[in-house]
Design a protein around this motif. Structure first.
Motif, short mmCIF file in Angstrom:
data_model
loop_
_atom_site.label_atom_id
_atom_site.label_comp_id
_atom_site.label_asym_id
_atom_site.label_seq_id
_atom_site.Cartn_x
_atom_site.Cartn_y
_atom_site.Cartn_z
N TYR A 124 16.77 -4.98 6.69
CA TYR A 124 15.62 -4.43 7.41
C TYR A 124 14.59 -4.05 6.35
O TYR A 124 14.89 -3.33 5.41
N SER A 125 13.39 -4.59 6.48
CA SER A 125 12.34 -4.36 5.49
C SER A 125 11.13 -3.71 6.15
O SER A 125 10.80 -4.01 7.30
N THR A 126 10.49 -2.82 5.39
CA THR A 126 9.24 -2.23 5.84
C THR A 126 8.37 -1.97 4.63
O THR A 126 8.87 -1.61 3.55
N ASP A 127 7.08 -2.18 4.75
CA ASP A 127 6.12 -1.94 3.66
C ASP A 127 5.45 -0.60 3.87
O ASP A 127 4.92 -0.31 4.96
N GLU A 128 5.48 0.25 2.83
CA GLU A 128 4.75 1.52 2.81
C GLU A 128 3.57 1.30 1.88
O GLU A 128 3.73 1.21 0.65
N THR A 129 2.34 1.22 2.42
CA THR A 129 1.17 0.84 1.62
C THR A 129 0.02 1.84 1.79
O THR A 129 0.19 2.89 2.44
N ASP A 130 -1.12 1.47 1.19
CA ASP A 130 -2.34 2.29 1.22
C ASP A 130 -2.18 3.60 0.45
O ASP A 130 -2.74 4.63 0.80
N TRP A 131 -1.42 3.54 -0.63
CA TRP A 131 -1.28 4.72 -1.48
C TRP A 131 -2.43 4.85 -2.47
O TRP A 131 -2.74 5.94 -2.95
N VAL A 143 13.99 -1.24 -3.58
CA VAL A 143 12.57 -0.91 -3.59
C VAL A 143 11.83 -1.88 -4.50
O VAL A 143 12.27 -2.17 -5.62
N ILE A 144 10.67 -2.37 -4.03
CA ILE A 144 9.77 -3.22 -4.82
C ILE A 144 8.39 -2.58 -4.77
O ILE A 144 7.91 -2.20 -3.69
N ALA A 145 7.75 -2.43 -5.92
CA ALA A 145 6.39 -1.87 -5.97
C ALA A 145 5.38 -2.92 -5.54
O ALA A 145 5.49 -4.10 -5.89
N LEU A 146 4.34 -2.48 -4.80
CA LEU A 146 3.31 -3.38 -4.29
C LEU A 146 1.93 -2.94 -4.75
O LEU A 146 1.65 -1.73 -4.84
N ASP A 147 1.06 -3.93 -5.03
CA ASP A 147 -0.34 -3.60 -5.33
C ASP A 147 -1.15 -3.60 -4.04
O ASP A 147 -0.61 -3.79 -2.95
N ARG A 148 -2.47 -3.39 -4.19
CA ARG A 148 -3.30 -3.25 -3.00
C ARG A 148 -3.43 -4.54 -2.20
O ARG A 148 -3.87 -4.54 -1.05
N ASN A 149 -2.98 -5.69 -2.78
CA ASN A 149 -2.97 -6.96 -2.04
C ASN A 149 -1.61 -7.28 -1.43
O ASN A 149 -1.39 -8.37 -0.93
N GLY A 150 -0.71 -6.32 -1.53
CA GLY A 150 0.61 -6.51 -0.96
C GLY A 150 1.53 -7.35 -1.82
O GLY A 150 2.58 -7.77 -1.35
N GLN A 184 -1.78 2.95 -10.28
CA GLN A 184 -2.23 1.69 -9.70
C GLN A 184 -1.36 1.24 -8.53
O GLN A 184 -1.64 0.24 -7.88
N LEU A 185 -0.30 1.98 -8.27
CA LEU A 185 0.64 1.62 -7.19
C LEU A 185 -0.04 1.83 -5.84
O LEU A 185 -0.64 2.87 -5.58
N ASP A 186 0.06 0.81 -4.97
CA ASP A 186 -0.52 0.94 -3.63
C ASP A 186 0.56 1.14 -2.55
O ASP A 186 0.25 1.41 -1.42
N GLY A 187 1.84 0.99 -2.94
CA GLY A 187 2.90 1.17 -1.97
C GLY A 187 4.18 0.52 -2.44
O GLY A 187 4.27 0.01 -3.56
N VAL A 188 5.16 0.53 -1.56
CA VAL A 188 6.45 -0.08 -1.89
C VAL A 188 6.95 -0.87 -0.69
O VAL A 188 6.55 -0.62 0.45
N ARG A 189 7.80 -1.82 -0.98
CA ARG A 189 8.54 -2.53 0.08
C ARG A 189 9.98 -2.04 0.04
O ARG A 189 10.67 -2.20 -0.97
N LEU A 190 10.37 -1.43 1.14
CA LEU A 190 11.73 -0.91 1.25
C LEU A 190 12.57 -1.90 2.03
O LEU A 190 12.23 -2.28 3.15
N THR A 191 13.66 -2.34 1.44
CA THR A 191 14.58 -3.26 2.09
C THR A 191 15.95 -2.60 2.13
O THR A 191 16.48 -2.20 1.10
N PHE A 192 16.49 -2.49 3.34
CA PHE A 192 17.80 -1.89 3.51
C PHE A 192 18.79 -2.99 3.89
O PHE A 192 18.58 -3.70 4.87
N LYS A 193 19.84 -3.15 3.13
CA LYS A 193 20.90 -4.08 3.47
C LYS A 193 21.96 -3.29 4.24
O LYS A 193 22.56 -2.35 3.71
N ALA A 194 22.15 -3.67 5.51
CA ALA A 194 23.05 -2.93 6.38
C ALA A 194 24.38 -3.65 6.53
O ALA A 194 24.43 -4.87 6.69
N THR A 195 25.45 -2.88 6.46
CA THR A 195 26.79 -3.39 6.73
C THR A 195 27.50 -2.36 7.62
O THR A 195 27.04 -1.24 7.79
#
Length: 588
Positions: free
Chosen positions: A459-466, A496-503, A543-554
């Motif tokens: 399950y992935s979600t992007d937290e952006t606009d930081w 967690v993966i760091a994202l810039d303002r262009n995603g 310079q960080l604009d957000g992160v991509r959070l990915t949860f691996k579920a089992t």
């Protein structure tokens, strides 16, 4: 989990920087003049701990009201609030019929007996006895419907009129009296009745024999009609080679025997003069057809394909490569069978994903599963499932262990096709010919979101606009520690993966996560400690604009089969943010 990390970081940093700015700036100066307001707060800085509200499964799934997934588990044998994918297919209707069978070739031969007697010279009755008058009856039909495999009993509309004529010889005149006890015997196994109510009171029926119970007088040269209806024939009583002797071919060939006492009054016959009277019986058949059969049958039953669309499902449940390992998906069939025959059903369940990829499983005794049997004259509920658990009371359970393969990811459409419906062989049924019996089928998929130990999805979600907030600060490393209180029955490993303002992924920021969110339940929440470290190898984290959070579920074995529930939730407590190496703050 939308924006929870952003809110912690920004709230903490804002508070931290407000304190730092207040402590470092002399209020006697006019800060509106051309002064460089870039300040440095050195050392490691820690934001006081905080907590979040519950983040419920209802918020995580964020289902539309038109979604096939609903928290209605209590309607399907689960608990209130349990999530179940429920989707109904289009109903199908078909009919079962076998036409009435006409006998086109019926031949009846007349019978005759001659009786001799001697005149008595008066009007007295002369008693005589007819030993035997034989009529033969022959039925041949080569176009019996092939849906009729065998017949043990037939209900018929088979009328035979017997015209009985005592024939005078020469100028002889007089009257014949058929006395009580005169009988007409039909073949064994034939059920008969008097077809004309006007004369029924003259006769008694004993099985296959009709007997006169009142005297019937007939003038010599005239006729009396005995109207007989053959209402049923027990074909287990007919000689070998008769009845339905091969597919489509029917034969009857037998005798009808009349005998019994008759009285004669021949007043003109001189005393002692011999005379002879013949008794002729001429049968005719106005109608001959089979109305109902008991036997082995194989009528054609066409059950049409049914399909249903699965709508508004969260994207992560459709991701290719996932294995949802749903413990007990079900497809329920409700079959209303108005016909008397029991139906053996075989077919295929096929799942199609949004890209057109397909998976299928075959069902029915022809394909190695338990038979899918539809009772006659009844409504039958059938539950096809992976394990057989949670089968509704009274439903026929058909276990198909590979059923879960169809929904390793949630498909776009499920269809029931290649349906083969046949009458269960080896049994006899009573079927009214010419009637049309309806067979209606309703389909429903019921898929609880309860997983097995082979579950694996992300399950992935992007937290952006930081960036609009963080660009005021310059720092190189931050550590976030917190505890996760979990009542969701899944283990979750975050990435967690760091994202810039262009995603796009920022390769010069390294994000690491320590810890696993351990599975819990509403009754027994589980709390685990987590640590997230963000460090920059280039400029700074500002310079960080957000992160991509990915949860691996089992799903751990101990939680296997526990459905997701709208009240299950995650709560983050003891959140601390530590800025390592100090922060530059731009207050210009």
């Amino acid at each position: 989990m939308k924006h929870f990390l952003r809110e912690w970081c920004l709230a903490g940093l804002s508070g931290l920087m407000a304190v730092a700015a207040t402590s470092c700036v002399d209020n006697d100066y006019d800060l509106s003049k051309d002064i460089d307001l870039t300040i440095n707060v050195g050392g490691d800085l820690t934001v006081p701990s905080s907590s979040t509200d519950r983040y419920s499964m209802a918020q995580i799934l964020d289902l539309d009201q038109n979604s096939s997934i609903k928290p209605d588990g209590q309607l399907y044998g689960y608990s209130q609030g349990d999530y179940v994918l429920v989707q109904s297919g289009n109903s199908t209707n078909s009919s079962v019929t076998i036409p009435q069978q006409q006998f086109s070739d019926v031949e009846c031969k007349s019978g005759m007996a001659s009786v001799s007697f001697v005149g008595v010279g008066s009007a007295e009755t002369i008693d005589i006895n007819v030993d035997e008058i034989v009529n033969s009856i022959s039925v041949e039909e080569d176009n019996i419907d092939l849906s009729i495999v065998s017949i043990s009993k037939a209900v018929t509309d088979f009328k035979v009129n017997f015209d009985i004529t005592p024939s005078k010889i020469g100028n002889l005149s007089g009257t014949a009296f058929f006395k009580p006890g005169f009988s007409v015997a039909f073949p064994k196994g034939w059920s008969i009745a008097i077809s004309d109510p006007a004369v029924a009171s003259y006769f008694r029926i004993d099985g296959n024999v009709v007997s006169f119970i009142r005297e019937v007088s007939v003038s010599l040269g005239s006729s009396f009609r005995l109207p007989i209806a053959i209402t049923a024939i027990d074909l287990t009583e007919v000689p070998a080679g008769q009845g339905l002797y091969e597919p489509g071919k029917f034969r009857l060939n037998d005798r009808i025997v009349s005998r019994g006492p008759i009285g004669m009054i021949v007043s003109a016959l001189p005393l002692g003069q011999p005379a002879t009277v013949s008794f002729d019986i001429l049968p005719s058949v106005p109608v001959a057809e089979i109305l109902e059969v008991t036997g082995s049958l194989n009528p054609k039953i066409d059950i049409a394909q049914s399909s249903f669309q699965i709508t508004d499902v969260p994207d992560f449940l459709r991701e290719p490569g996932n294995n949802l390992d749903i413990t007990n998906p079900q497809v329920r069939l409700t079959v209303s069978n108005q016909s008397p025959v029991e139906i053996n059903l075989n077919g295929r369940i096929i799942a199609t994903d949004e890209n057109g990829g397909q998976k299928s499983v075959w069902i029915g005794s022809d394909h190695g599963t338990a038979p899918i049997l539809i009772a006659g004259n009844a409504t039958t509920e059938i539950c096809i499932s992976r394990t057989g658990d949670n089968t509704p009371s009274g439903a026929v359970s058909v276990v198909v262990p590979t059923l879960g393969d169809l929904i390793s990811t949630i498909p776009d459409r499920i269809a029931i096709d290649d349906v083969d419906a046949k009458v269960l062989a080896g049994k006899e049924y009573t079927f009214v010919l010419g009637s049309t019996y309806n067979v209606g089928v309703d389909y429903q998929a019921i898929v609880p979101l309860a997983f097995g130990s082979d579950l694996e999805f992300t399950y992935s979600t992007d937290e952006t606009d930081w960036n609009e907030d963080l660009d005021k600060y310059s720092f190189h490393e931050a550590v976030v520690t917190f505890s996760v209180e979990n009542t969701v029955p899944l283990d979750m490993v975050p990435h967690v993966i760091a994202l810039d303002r262009n995603g796009r992924e920022m390769t010069d920021i390294v994000a690491t996560v320590e810890g696993t969110v351990n599975a819990g339940t509403i009754q027994s929440p589980v709390s685990t400690d987590m640590k997230v470290r963000l460090s920059s190898t280039a400029l700074n984290l500002g310079q960080l604009d957000g992160v991509r959070l990915t949860f691996k579920a089992t799903c751990p074995e101990s939680m296997s089969g526990i459905p997701l529930n709208e009240e299950q939730a995650l709560r983050f407590t003891g959140i601390k943010i530590k800025i390592l190496g100090g922060v530059n703050v731009d207050l210009n």
